[in-house]
Design a protein around this motif. Structure first.
Motif, PDB file in Angstrom:
ATOM      1  N   PRO A 157       0.542  -1.632  -0.044  1.00  0.00           N
ATOM      2  CA  PRO A 157       0.284  -0.274   0.199  1.00  0.00           C
ATOM      3  C   PRO A 157       0.606   1.160  -0.179  1.00  0.00           C
ATOM      4  CG  PRO A 157      -0.143  -1.080   2.013  1.00  0.00           C
ATOM      5  CD  PRO A 157       0.533  -1.594   1.128  1.00  0.00           C
ATOM      6  N   GLY A 158       0.475   2.613  -0.203  1.00  0.00           N
ATOM      7  CA  GLY A 158       0.603   3.676   0.057  1.00  0.00           C
ATOM      8  C   GLY A 158       0.204   5.008   0.558  1.00  0.00           C
ATOM      9  N   ARG A 159       0.152   5.610   0.135  1.00  0.00           N
ATOM     10  CA  ARG A 159      -0.633   7.115   1.553  1.00  0.00           C
ATOM     11  C   ARG A 159      -1.941   6.184   1.378  1.00  0.00           C
ATOM     12  NH1 ARG A 159      -0.104  11.712  -1.552  1.00  0.00           N
ATOM     13  NH2 ARG A 159      -1.383  13.178   1.077  1.00  0.00           N
ATOM     14  N   ARG A 160      -2.171   5.948   3.114  1.00  0.00           N
ATOM     15  CA  ARG A 160      -3.611   5.640   3.617  1.00  0.00           C
ATOM     16  C   ARG A 160      -3.990   4.222   2.596  1.00  0.00           C
ATOM     17  NH1 ARG A 160      -6.133  10.680   5.884  1.00  0.00           N
ATOM     18  NH2 ARG A 160      -4.680  11.934   5.557  1.00  0.00           N
ATOM     19  N   GLY A 161      -2.903   3.982   2.724  1.00  0.00           N
ATOM     20  CA  GLY A 161      -3.616   2.296   2.109  1.00  0.00           C
ATOM     21  C   GLY A 161      -3.912   2.110   0.744  1.00  0.00           C
ATOM     22  N   TYR A 162      -4.139   3.447   0.492  1.00  0.00           N
ATOM     23  CA  TYR A 162      -4.399   3.715  -1.192  1.00  0.00           C
ATOM     24  C   TYR A 162      -3.132   2.488  -1.989  1.00  0.00           C
ATOM     25  CZ  TYR A 162      -8.325   6.121   0.401  1.00  0.00           C
ATOM     26  OH  TYR A 162      -9.537   6.625   0.596  1.00  0.00           O
ATOM     27  N   PRO A 163      -3.685   2.554  -3.363  1.00  0.00           N
ATOM     28  CA  PRO A 163      -2.275   2.107  -4.098  1.00  0.00           C
ATOM     29  C   PRO A 163      -1.940   3.170  -4.757  1.00  0.00           C
ATOM     30  CG  PRO A 163      -4.797   1.275  -5.053  1.00  0.00           C
ATOM     31  CD  PRO A 163      -5.041   2.244  -3.657  1.00  0.00           C
ATOM     32  N   GLY A 164       0.057   2.449  -5.164  1.00  0.00           N
ATOM     33  CA  GLY A 164       0.588   3.723  -5.626  1.00  0.00           C
ATOM     34  C   GLY A 164       0.079   4.461  -6.766  1.00  0.00           C
ATOM     35  N   TYR A 165      -0.073   3.418  -7.822  1.00  0.00           N
ATOM     36  CA  TYR A 165      -0.585   4.525  -9.063  1.00  0.00           C
ATOM     37  C   TYR A 165      -2.132   5.052  -8.608  1.00  0.00           C
ATOM     38  CZ  TYR A 165      -3.221  -0.002  -8.410  1.00  0.00           C
ATOM     39  OH  TYR A 165      -4.016  -1.629  -8.077  1.00  0.00           O
ATOM     40  N   MET A 166      -2.198   4.923  -7.306  1.00  0.00           N
ATOM     41  CA  MET A 166      -3.578   5.706  -7.671  1.00  0.00           C
ATOM     42  C   MET A 166      -4.484   7.283  -8.577  1.00  0.00           C
ATOM     43  SD  MET A 166      -6.381   6.295  -4.720  1.00  0.00           S
ATOM     44  CE  MET A 166      -5.673   8.191  -4.079  1.00  0.00           C
ATOM     45  N   TYR A 167      -2.494   8.121  -8.045  1.00  0.00           N
ATOM     46  CA  TYR A 167      -2.407   9.112  -8.756  1.00  0.00           C
ATOM     47  C   TYR A 167      -3.101   9.119 -10.736  1.00  0.00           C
ATOM     48  CZ  TYR A 167      -0.524  13.247 -11.950  1.00  0.00           C
ATOM     49  OH  TYR A 167       0.103  14.866 -12.470  1.00  0.00           O
ATOM     50  N   THR A 168      -1.771   7.546 -11.091  1.00  0.00           N
ATOM     51  CA  THR A 168      -2.053   7.602 -12.498  1.00  0.00           C
ATOM     52  C   THR A 168      -3.357   6.922 -12.945  1.00  0.00           C
ATOM     53  OG1 THR A 168       0.611   6.692 -12.724  1.00  0.00           O
ATOM     54  CG2 THR A 168      -1.270   6.189 -14.069  1.00  0.00           C
ATOM     55  N   ASP A 169      -4.102   5.979 -12.116  1.00  0.00           N
ATOM     56  CA  ASP A 169      -5.030   5.510 -12.451  1.00  0.00           C
ATOM     57  C   ASP A 169      -6.446   6.905 -12.732  1.00  0.00           C
ATOM     58  OD1 ASP A 169      -7.160   2.535 -12.414  1.00  0.00           O
ATOM     59  OD2 ASP A 169      -7.770   4.601 -11.195  1.00  0.00           O
ATOM     60  N   LEU A 170      -5.953   7.506 -11.858  1.00  0.00           N
ATOM     61  CA  LEU A 170      -7.674   8.713 -11.688  1.00  0.00           C
ATOM     62  C   LEU A 170      -6.895   9.720 -13.265  1.00  0.00           C
ATOM     63  CD1 LEU A 170      -7.460  10.064  -7.794  1.00  0.00           C
ATOM     64  CD2 LEU A 170      -9.288   8.791  -9.718  1.00  0.00           C
ATOM     65  N   ALA A 171      -5.462   9.646 -13.569  1.00  0.00           N
ATOM     66  CA  ALA A 171      -5.349  10.582 -15.007  1.00  0.00           C
ATOM     67  C   ALA A 171      -5.334  10.215 -16.129  1.00  0.00           C
ATOM     68  CB  ALA A 171      -4.154  10.381 -14.398  1.00  0.00           C
ATOM     69  N   THR A 172      -6.367   8.840 -16.113  1.00  0.00           N
ATOM     70  CA  THR A 172      -6.810   7.745 -17.336  1.00  0.00           C
ATOM     71  C   THR A 172      -8.154   8.268 -17.023  1.00  0.00           C
ATOM     72  OG1 THR A 172      -7.739   5.835 -16.004  1.00  0.00           O
ATOM     73  CG2 THR A 172      -5.198   6.079 -16.828  1.00  0.00           C
ATOM     74  N   ILE A 173      -9.163   8.779 -15.272  1.00  0.00           N
ATOM     75  CA  ILE A 173     -10.190   8.891 -15.669  1.00  0.00           C
ATOM     76  C   ILE A 173     -10.315  10.977 -16.391  1.00  0.00           C
ATOM     77  CG2 ILE A 173     -12.500   9.803 -14.379  1.00  0.00           C
ATOM     78  CD1 ILE A 173     -11.410   7.394 -12.794  1.00  0.00           C
ATOM     79  N   PHE A 174      -9.944  11.966 -15.348  1.00  0.00           N
ATOM     80  CA  PHE A 174      -9.891  13.688 -15.696  1.00  0.00           C
ATOM     81  C   PHE A 174      -9.407  14.067 -16.673  1.00  0.00           C
ATOM     82  CE2 PHE A 174      -9.650  12.858 -11.277  1.00  0.00           C
ATOM     83  CZ  PHE A 174     -11.068  12.747 -10.974  1.00  0.00           C
ATOM     84  N   GLU A 175      -8.748  12.938 -18.147  1.00  0.00           N
ATOM     85  CA  GLU A 175      -8.145  13.529 -18.611  1.00  0.00           C
ATOM     86  C   GLU A 175      -8.173  12.985 -19.880  1.00  0.00           C
ATOM     87  OE1 GLU A 175      -5.502  15.539 -18.837  1.00  0.00           O
ATOM     88  OE2 GLU A 175      -4.318  15.547 -17.457  1.00  0.00           O
ATOM     89  N   ARG A 176      -9.383  12.442 -20.036  1.00  0.00           N
ATOM     90  CA  ARG A 176      -9.856  12.414 -21.378  1.00  0.00           C
ATOM     91  C   ARG A 176     -11.040  13.316 -22.084  1.00  0.00           C
ATOM     92  NH1 ARG A 176     -12.299   6.804 -19.995  1.00  0.00           N
ATOM     93  NH2 ARG A 176     -13.735   6.185 -22.473  1.00  0.00           N
ATOM     94  N   ALA A 177     -11.080  14.316 -20.419  1.00  0.00           N
ATOM     95  CA  ALA A 177     -11.910  15.785 -21.024  1.00  0.00           C
ATOM     96  C   ALA A 177     -11.262  16.947 -21.501  1.00  0.00           C
ATOM     97  CB  ALA A 177     -12.075  16.439 -19.508  1.00  0.00           C
ATOM     98  N   GLY A 178     -11.798  17.182 -22.376  1.00  0.00           N
ATOM     99  CA  GLY A 178     -11.555  18.063 -23.224  1.00  0.00           C
ATOM    100  C   GLY A 178     -11.804  18.686 -24.928  1.00  0.00           C
ATOM    101  N   ARG A 179     -11.213  19.019 -25.532  1.00  0.00           N
ATOM    102  CA  ARG A 179     -11.522  19.496 -27.482  1.00  0.00           C
ATOM    103  C   ARG A 179     -10.623  19.200 -27.804  1.00  0.00           C
ATOM    104  NH1 ARG A 179     -14.494  25.032 -28.298  1.00  0.00           N
ATOM    105  NH2 ARG A 179     -14.982  23.161 -30.351  1.00  0.00           N
ATOM    106  N   ILE A 180     -10.844  18.362 -28.843  1.00  0.00           N
ATOM    107  CA  ILE A 180      -9.872  18.086 -29.787  1.00  0.00           C
ATOM    108  C   ILE A 180     -10.093  19.199 -31.270  1.00  0.00           C
ATOM    109  CG2 ILE A 180      -9.494  16.376 -31.683  1.00  0.00           C
ATOM    110  CD1 ILE A 180     -10.504  14.365 -29.873  1.00  0.00           C
ATOM    111  N   SER A 181      -9.083  19.337 -32.097  1.00  0.00           N
ATOM    112  CA  SER A 181      -9.062  20.452 -32.855  1.00  0.00           C
ATOM    113  C   SER A 181      -9.656  19.576 -33.998  1.00  0.00           C
ATOM    114  CB  SER A 181      -7.585  20.888 -33.142  1.00  0.00           C
ATOM    115  OG  SER A 181      -7.461  21.617 -34.361  1.00  0.00           O
ATOM    116  N   GLY A 182     -10.252  21.050 -34.398  1.00  0.00           N
ATOM    117  CA  GLY A 182     -10.875  20.627 -35.911  1.00  0.00           C
ATOM    118  C   GLY A 182     -12.758  19.875 -35.716  1.00  0.00           C
ATOM    119  N   ARG A 183     -13.088  19.107 -34.731  1.00  0.00           N
ATOM    120  CA  ARG A 183     -14.236  18.471 -34.043  1.00  0.00           C
ATOM    121  C   ARG A 183     -15.167  19.585 -33.107  1.00  0.00           C
ATOM    122  NH1 ARG A 183     -13.051  12.142 -32.848  1.00  0.00           N
ATOM    123  NH2 ARG A 183     -11.708  12.110 -34.847  1.00  0.00           N
ATOM    124  N   PRO A 184     -16.487  19.905 -33.712  1.00  0.00           N
ATOM    125  CA  PRO A 184     -16.869  20.454 -32.897  1.00  0.00           C
ATOM    126  C   PRO A 184     -17.734  20.273 -31.354  1.00  0.00           C
ATOM    127  CG  PRO A 184     -18.496  19.154 -34.699  1.00  0.00           C
ATOM    128  CD  PRO A 184     -16.951  18.745 -34.485  1.00  0.00           C
TER     129      PRO A 184
END
Length: 468
Positions: free
Chosen positions: A277-304
């Motif tokens: 376990p990492g901090r407070r018992g959460y897995p050490g890769y939790m940052y990466t895992d959350l990033a795979t969710i949050f980084e799916r937001a945005g706008r793509i150039s050329g698409r409306p």
């Protein structure tokens, strides 16, 4: 083991939501498996689904996506399908209520899919990512006026246990809109993870009462559903949102509540895998895992279309430095913080604007987007409210009767700011109405005190900045 069908008869162990195979066939991460249970005395048989989440030369770890009670590992038959987890998506999903895995929960047949993409998704390529620059109106003054949400942004709401974060999330899902040419091309994807029975039905009733269910896709993972399903819920919701945004050109707002429930499920799986376990018992890769969710937001150039995220999370022990809000704050572009003190005093929504922040506000506020006076008014309100809060702390020590006239004016402003601008109740306010409330509050100060507002704006509003 049947080499042709990649079928294994008998697993080595079952630990919580995980099933382990020893010396099985070659597999790949994310591969979907079918688990057939034997029928016999005291055993009902049936089939469960799972997904490969860890590999080594000796062992395969399978995450069972449904209830694991009643699975006899030694007699279970596991088939590796060669497919990754996919979701059938289409525009017909609008108006539907689905469970956390994307299966119909409203008694209707599944929508006919236009595509079946992998739910794993991917972050938008940085070379194709377009800078967010357009305003999303939530109808909540403390957000629109003070911490503006912009299309393509990810702006989380940090709450404390017992505060009405769920009510606020549902209110925003019902009220939010884009203005101007894209007003009709707006949709909401609402995903609840670990929702209690009461909240589960409250969300649906709120959407139906507001008449917005036809523009909304609802994913509901209940508290009594298997925790593993919570790991799939946000990914299914984002897969549907990406299809609506980038295939159909809609501006999609994704509301995810509660991210803390997701992280608890992530920790449960990590403990079952006997990971360090990492901090407070959460897995050490939790940052990466959350990033795979949050980084799916945005706008793509050329698409409306655009995909905007509004995740909601509960801070354990009201601790802003807890790993969940701490890591979320690193990935996202600001935060909206709910305060227990405001809630005790009956202020709704109880948004504390001082620790709240929208890092992209400057891109979505101003002429041609909201109003030319938006940013100066917001800056002036921030400055005066911060001084009023300082005076309030001082008054708690020396007493309000011992304050000077200027200090009393600032203290009264802080009280009115919380009661009139922040505490709007459940009503919808346009950005124009929010700014007018702000000007009315600023009208209690002389022009010389309004140092954040250009003289040209003050001259255009002769009633502003004139203390009675």
């Amino acid at each position: 083991m049947d080499l042709l069908t990649r079928r294994v008869r008998g697993a080595s162990a079952l630990a919580g939501p995980l099933l382990f195979l020893e010396g099985g066939p070659r597999a790949r991460l994310g591969e979907v498996v079918r688990i057939v249970l034997p029928a016999g005395p005291g055993e009902g048989g049936g089939e469960r689904r799972g997904q490969v989440i860890a590999l080594s030369r000796e062992r395969i770890a399978i995450q069972v996506l449904e209830e694991t009670r009643g699975i006899p590992p030694a007699r279970a038959e596991v088939t590796l399908t060669g497919e990754v987890a996919r979701l059938g998506v289409s525009r017909a999903m609008l108006g539907r209520v689905l469970d956390g895995m994307g299966r119909p929960a409203d008694g209707l047949p599944p929508p006919i899919p236009e595509a079946r993409p992998s739910i794993a998704g991917a972050a938008i390529n940085i070379t194709r990512r377009e800078k967010p620059s357009e305003f999303i109106e939530t109808g909540v003054s403390a957000i629109d006026g003070m911490n503006t949400l912009v299309r393509g942004q990810k702006l989380p709401i940090f709450s404390c246990a017992g505060l009405p974060a769920g009510r606020l999330a549902a209110q925003i899902a019902c009220q939010a809109r884009v203005r101007g040419a894209g007003a009709e091309a707006f949709a909401v994807v609402f995903a609840a993870m670990g929702a209690p029975f009461r909240d589960y039905h409250a969300y649906l009733e709120a959407f139906r009462a507001a008449g917005v269910l036809d523009r909304t896709v609802v994913f509901l993972n209940r508290a009594d559903d298997p925790p593993i399903e919570r790991l799939m819920t946000p990914r299914c919701a984002l897969t549907a949102a990406e299809h609506l945004a980038f295939r159909h050109g809609l501006h999609v707002l994704v509301v995810l509540t509660d991210v803390t429930s997701y992280c608890e499920a992530l920790r449960e799986v990590a403990l079952a895998r006997e990971e360090v376990p990492g901090r407070r018992g959460y897995p050490g890769y939790m940052y990466t895992d959350l990033a795979t969710i949050f980084e799916r937001a945005g706008r793509i150039s050329g698409r409306p279309g655009s995909l905007t995220q509004l995740p909601v999370l509960t801070m354990p022990d009201d601790d802003l430095t807890h790993p969940i809000p701490d890591l979320t704050g690193y990935i996202t572009e600001g935060q909206i913080v709910l305060a227990r003190d405001l809630d005790r005093r009956g202020v709704y929504p109880p948004i504390d604007v001082l620790p709240s922040l929208s890092r992209l506000m400057g891109l979505g506020a101003g002429p041609g987007k909201t109003r030319a006076d938006h940013r100066p008014v917001a800056d002036q309100l921030y400055a005066l409210y911060a001084r009023g809060r300082d005076v309030r702390r001082m008054a708690a020590i020396v007493g309000a009767a011992n304050l000077g006239e200027e200090e009393k004016r600032l203290l009264g402003f802080a009280d009115r700011f919380e009661a009139e601008l922040v505490g709007q109740g459940g009503v919808f306010r346009t950005i124009e109405e929010t700014l007018e409330v702000g000007w009315r509050l600023l009208g209690t100060f002389p022009p010389a005190a309004l140092t954040r507002i250009p003289e040209a704006l003050l001259a255009a509003r002769p009633a502003a900045g004139r203390a009675p």
